[in-house]
Design a protein around this motif. Structure first.
Motif, PDB file in Angstrom:
ATOM      1  N   PHE A 240       0.786  -1.226   0.000  1.00 39.17           N
ATOM      2  CA  PHE A 240       0.000   0.000   0.000  1.00 39.17           C
ATOM      3  C   PHE A 240       0.819   1.277   0.000  1.00 39.17           C
ATOM      4  N   TYR A 241       1.948   1.304   0.715  1.00 39.41           N
ATOM      5  CA  TYR A 241       2.680   2.551   0.915  1.00 39.41           C
ATOM      6  C   TYR A 241       3.880   2.728  -0.004  1.00 39.41           C
ATOM      7  N   GLY A 242       3.882   2.044  -1.125  1.00 42.44           N
ATOM      8  CA  GLY A 242       4.949   2.208  -2.093  1.00 42.44           C
ATOM      9  C   GLY A 242       6.179   1.386  -1.766  1.00 42.44           C
ATOM     10  N   LEU A 243       7.165   1.474  -2.641  1.00 41.53           N
ATOM     11  CA  LEU A 243       8.481   0.861  -2.448  1.00 41.53           C
ATOM     12  C   LEU A 243       9.493   1.951  -2.768  1.00 41.53           C
ATOM     13  N   MET A 244      10.301   2.316  -1.805  1.00 37.43           N
ATOM     14  CA  MET A 244      11.172   3.480  -1.965  1.00 37.43           C
ATOM     15  C   MET A 244      11.981   3.412  -3.261  1.00 37.43           C
ATOM     16  N   PRO A 245      11.784   4.397  -4.160  1.00 38.17           N
ATOM     17  CA  PRO A 245      12.478   4.377  -5.457  1.00 38.17           C
ATOM     18  C   PRO A 245      13.987   4.226  -5.338  1.00 38.17           C
ATOM     19  N   LYS A 246      14.574   4.855  -4.326  1.00 36.90           N
ATOM     20  CA  LYS A 246      16.025   4.795  -4.129  1.00 36.90           C
ATOM     21  C   LYS A 246      16.518   3.365  -3.968  1.00 36.90           C
TER      22      LYS A 246
ATOM     23  N   PHE B 138      -1.177  -5.918   0.916  1.00 35.86           N
ATOM     24  CA  PHE B 138      -0.692  -5.633   2.257  1.00 35.86           C
ATOM     25  C   PHE B 138      -0.812  -4.137   2.522  1.00 35.86           C
ATOM     26  N   SER B 139      -1.322  -3.772   3.700  1.00 35.34           N
ATOM     27  CA  SER B 139      -1.367  -2.350   4.049  1.00 35.34           C
ATOM     28  C   SER B 139      -0.886  -2.154   5.478  1.00 35.34           C
ATOM     29  N   ALA B 140      -1.802  -1.870   6.411  1.00 36.96           N
ATOM     30  CA  ALA B 140      -1.408  -1.626   7.803  1.00 36.96           C
ATOM     31  C   ALA B 140      -0.745  -2.865   8.408  1.00 36.96           C
ATOM     32  N   LEU B 141       0.177  -2.646   9.317  1.00 33.05           N
ATOM     33  CA  LEU B 141       0.926  -3.749   9.921  1.00 33.05           C
ATOM     34  C   LEU B 141       0.162  -4.466  11.020  1.00 33.05           C
TER      35      LEU B 141
ATOM     36  N   TYR C   1       3.701  -3.798  15.385  1.00 35.82           N
ATOM     37  CA  TYR C   1       4.426  -3.330  14.201  1.00 35.82           C
ATOM     38  C   TYR C   1       4.702  -4.468  13.216  1.00 35.82           C
ATOM     39  N   GLY C   2       3.713  -5.356  13.091  1.00 35.75           N
ATOM     40  CA  GLY C   2       3.819  -6.441  12.132  1.00 35.75           C
ATOM     41  C   GLY C   2       4.744  -7.563  12.552  1.00 35.75           C
ATOM     42  N   GLY C   3       5.382  -7.421  13.699  1.00 35.94           N
ATOM     43  CA  GLY C   3       6.312  -8.454  14.146  1.00 35.94           C
ATOM     44  C   GLY C   3       7.647  -8.419  13.435  1.00 35.94           C
ATOM     45  N   PHE C   4       7.944  -7.315  12.721  1.00 36.65           N
ATOM     46  CA  PHE C   4       9.208  -7.212  11.995  1.00 36.65           C
ATOM     47  C   PHE C   4      10.319  -6.757  12.954  1.00 36.65           C
ATOM     48  N   THR C   5      11.347  -7.550  13.056  1.00 33.30           N
ATOM     49  CA  THR C   5      12.473  -7.225  13.930  1.00 33.30           C
ATOM     50  C   THR C   5      13.139  -5.932  13.481  1.00 33.30           C
ATOM     51  N   GLY C   6      13.290  -5.002  14.415  1.00 32.37           N
ATOM     52  CA  GLY C   6      13.926  -3.733  14.093  1.00 32.37           C
ATOM     53  C   GLY C   6      12.952  -2.628  13.738  1.00 32.37           C
ATOM     54  N   VAL C   7      11.645  -2.934  13.710  1.00 32.68           N
ATOM     55  CA  VAL C   7      10.626  -1.933  13.392  1.00 32.68           C
ATOM     56  C   VAL C   7       9.914  -1.524  14.675  1.00 32.68           C
ATOM     57  N   SER C   8       9.913  -0.242  14.957  1.00 36.85           N
ATOM     58  CA  SER C   8       9.288   0.249  16.186  1.00 36.85           C
ATOM     59  C   SER C   8       8.391   1.455  15.937  1.00 36.85           C
ATOM     60  N   HIS C   9       8.003   1.662  14.666  1.00 33.77           N
ATOM     61  CA  HIS C   9       7.121   2.773  14.322  1.00 33.77           C
ATOM     62  C   HIS C   9       6.036   2.288  13.370  1.00 33.77           C
ATOM     63  N   ASP C  10       4.960   3.043  13.306  1.00 31.39           N
ATOM     64  CA  ASP C  10       3.842   2.729  12.426  1.00 31.39           C
ATOM     65  C   ASP C  10       4.278   2.798  10.957  1.00 31.39           C
ATOM     66  N   TYR C  11       3.749   1.881  10.153  1.00 32.58           N
ATOM     67  CA  TYR C  11       4.098   1.783   8.723  1.00 32.58           C
ATOM     68  C   TYR C  11       3.839   3.106   8.000  1.00 32.58           C
ATOM     69  N   HIS C  12       2.662   3.689   8.223  1.00 29.69           N
ATOM     70  CA  HIS C  12       2.309   4.939   7.550  1.00 29.69           C
ATOM     71  C   HIS C  12       3.273   6.056   7.937  1.00 29.69           C
TER      72      HIS C  12
ATOM     73  N   GLU D  90      15.865   3.382   6.823  1.00 26.36           N
ATOM     74  CA  GLU D  90      16.391   2.048   7.104  1.00 26.36           C
ATOM     75  C   GLU D  90      15.330   1.178   7.781  1.00 26.36           C
ATOM     76  N   GLU D  91      14.520   1.801   8.654  1.00 22.95           N
ATOM     77  CA  GLU D  91      13.462   1.051   9.333  1.00 22.95           C
ATOM     78  C   GLU D  91      12.359   0.667   8.341  1.00 22.95           C
ATOM     79  N   LEU D  92      12.019   1.595   7.462  1.00 24.32           N
ATOM     80  CA  LEU D  92      11.026   1.301   6.435  1.00 24.32           C
ATOM     81  C   LEU D  92      11.529   0.230   5.481  1.00 24.32           C
ATOM     82  N   LEU D  93      12.823   0.257   5.197  1.00 18.74           N
ATOM     83  CA  LEU D  93      13.418  -0.727   4.292  1.00 18.74           C
ATOM     84  C   LEU D  93      13.257  -2.147   4.829  1.00 18.74           C
ATOM     85  N   ILE D  94      13.257  -2.304   6.152  1.00 17.99           N
ATOM     86  CA  ILE D  94      13.051  -3.628   6.749  1.00 17.99           C
ATOM     87  C   ILE D  94      11.696  -4.191   6.324  1.00 17.99           C
ATOM     88  N   ILE D  95      10.658  -3.359   6.377  1.00 20.21           N
ATOM     89  CA  ILE D  95       9.309  -3.797   6.010  1.00 20.21           C
ATOM     90  C   ILE D  95       9.232  -4.105   4.529  1.00 20.21           C
TER      91      ILE D  95
END
Length: 429
Positions: free
Chosen positions: A50-56, A286-289, A293-304, A317-322
């Motif tokens: 839902f929230y894109g894939l970082m172009p970089k 896939f949208s909201a976690l 935080y979706g259970g992703f190791t290293g993620v401690s903030h909301d996906y949006h 870097e945290e978004l890249l984990i998701i």
């Protein structure tokens, strides 16, 4: 290639004589009555975030066969020769997050009336073509229950309801109905048809009093009724046909697992759905976690919140984990497809066109340009990064790719929604 002919064995006979062993049985060589039965049907899978894939981290720099895999494409490394990465394709629309719902059709609801089939999505166009050949014309799955998570649309501009629970998907595919359940289900179908008949009769009785705008709404309403009737007929046709059996076991806690742990269950069951020919068309989004935080190791903030990273390195870097986890999930699915051999000699991967991407490229800027899209398998010539240039201020339509996919699926059409033709440079094997 010469295909050995076999004396056909009835599938029910095989199951009955299996000594009680529960197996997931696809079409086997010994069940085929002719060489045609050994052919692999074409399948279509459409996955989206839902929230894109970082172009970089997604877009390759090099074009052609010798492109370097970016961090988000690295999980797909073993499939590089069997997939195509696209740049420069989009739907020429704005809307940010809200347009991600139109990833598979390219037409917003407000524009749908101008198109013959409304804003039907590519998966549902394929599902209509399949019709009653499979138990389910399509399966529409959502890892979370969320209105913005909807990506599949019918021809009357209504989003298709999603199966969000792994246990419900397993039940739809493999749970047999007992005599009482069948009787109850058939009664509900009859009741539904009776209600639809009454509604139709009542509406037609008063249609002379309706304004032009009301009549247009009524036409849309009747289209919805016809779709309900079609689904009811489909259900009745398959009511007495046994579902396949499987030894795939789910834990009682599967639906309470975080997305990080639950993702593979969706993909496992999708492979089984294709292997048993329960359906040939599946969408998954896939949208909201959800909690934790979706259970992703290293993620401690909301996906949006992470998607609005502001180019802060730590946030990215945290978004890249998701995002990498979602690409790893897609890679896992492709791995599974390649492990399944079919009677034709091909793998399930060979006959399944698997699309993955998003209707928004950057959540940070809300850009709907240059959408991240990967297509794997399905009988296309792959192994490249294909980049398409804008012309006269417009991008090449993503629907051109969808038209190519639909034609490969077997549809005799030369137009899909906003397409201007098939996608140049994408060839079949």
């Amino acid at each position: 290639m010469n295909i050995k002919k076999y004396t056909p064995i009835d599938r029910r006979t095989f199951l009955k004589g299996a000594g009680g062993v529960a197996l997931s049985l696809p079409l086997l060589e010994s069940m085929a009555a002719s060489e045609e039965d050994l052919s692999s049907p074409t399948r279509m899978i459409c996955g989206a975030v839902f929230y894109g894939l970082m172009p970089k981290f997604f877009n390759p720099v090099e074009v052609g066969k010798d492109y370097q895999l970016t961090p988000l494409l690295q999980p797909l490394s073993q499939h590089k020769q069997d997939m195509t990465v696209f740049s420069g394709l989009d739907h020429n629309m704005g809307g940010g997050h809200h347009s991600t719902r139109y990833f598979l059709n390219g037409i917003q609801i407000s524009q749908a009336a101008a198109f013959e089939q409304g804003n039907i999505s590519v998966d549902q166009k394929a599902a209509n073509f399949i019709g009653t050949q499979t138990r389910y014309p399509s399966l529409v799955l959502g890892a979370t229950s969320n209105d913005f998570n909807l990506i599949s649309w019918s021809e009357n501009s209504i989003p298709k309801a999603q199966v969000t629970k792994v246990s419900e998907l397993h039940r739809k595919l493999f749970s047999q109905l007992g005599p009482r359940q069948k009787a109850k289900f058939e009664k509900s179908l009859n009741d539904k048809n009776s209600i639809l008949d009454l509604v139709r009769q009542d509406a037609r009785k008063h249609q002379d009093k309706f304004s032009k705008a009301d009549k247009e709404k009524l036409d849309q309403y009747f289209t919805s009724i016809r779709e309900l009737e079609k689904r009811a007929k489909q259900s009745r046709n398959w009511l007495d046909k046994p579902k396949p059996s499987t030894d795939y076991v789910l834990s009682d806690e599967v639906d309470s697992l975080d997305i990080a742990q639950r993702m593979k269950y969706y993909y496992d069951l999708m492979v089984l759905a294709l292997q048993t020919d329960s359906t040939r068309v599946i969408s998954l989004s896939f949208s909201a976690l959800g909690p934790n935080y979706g259970g992703f190791t290293g993620v401690s903030h909301d996906y949006h919140s992470l998607s609005h990273h502001g180019n802060v390195p730590e946030t990215m870097e945290e978004l890249l984990i998701i995002e990498k986890a979602y690409m790893e999930g897609f890679a896992y699915f492709l791995d599974k497809l390649k492990q399944i051999k079919e009677p034709s000699g091909k793998t399930l991967f060979d006959s399944t066109m698997s699309l993955f991407g998003c209707g928004m490229s950057s959540g940070n800027s809300h850009s709907n340009r240059n959408l991240p899209v990967v297509l794997a398998g399905g009988g296309f010539k792959h192994g490249e990064h294909k980049k398409y240039a804008r012309s006269n201020g417009r991008s090449v339509e993503l629907n051109n790719l969808y038209l190519s996919m639909l034609q490969k699926f077997g549809l005799k059409i030369d137009k899909f929604n906003t397409s201007t033709g098939t996608l140049k440079g994408l060839e079949w094997t």
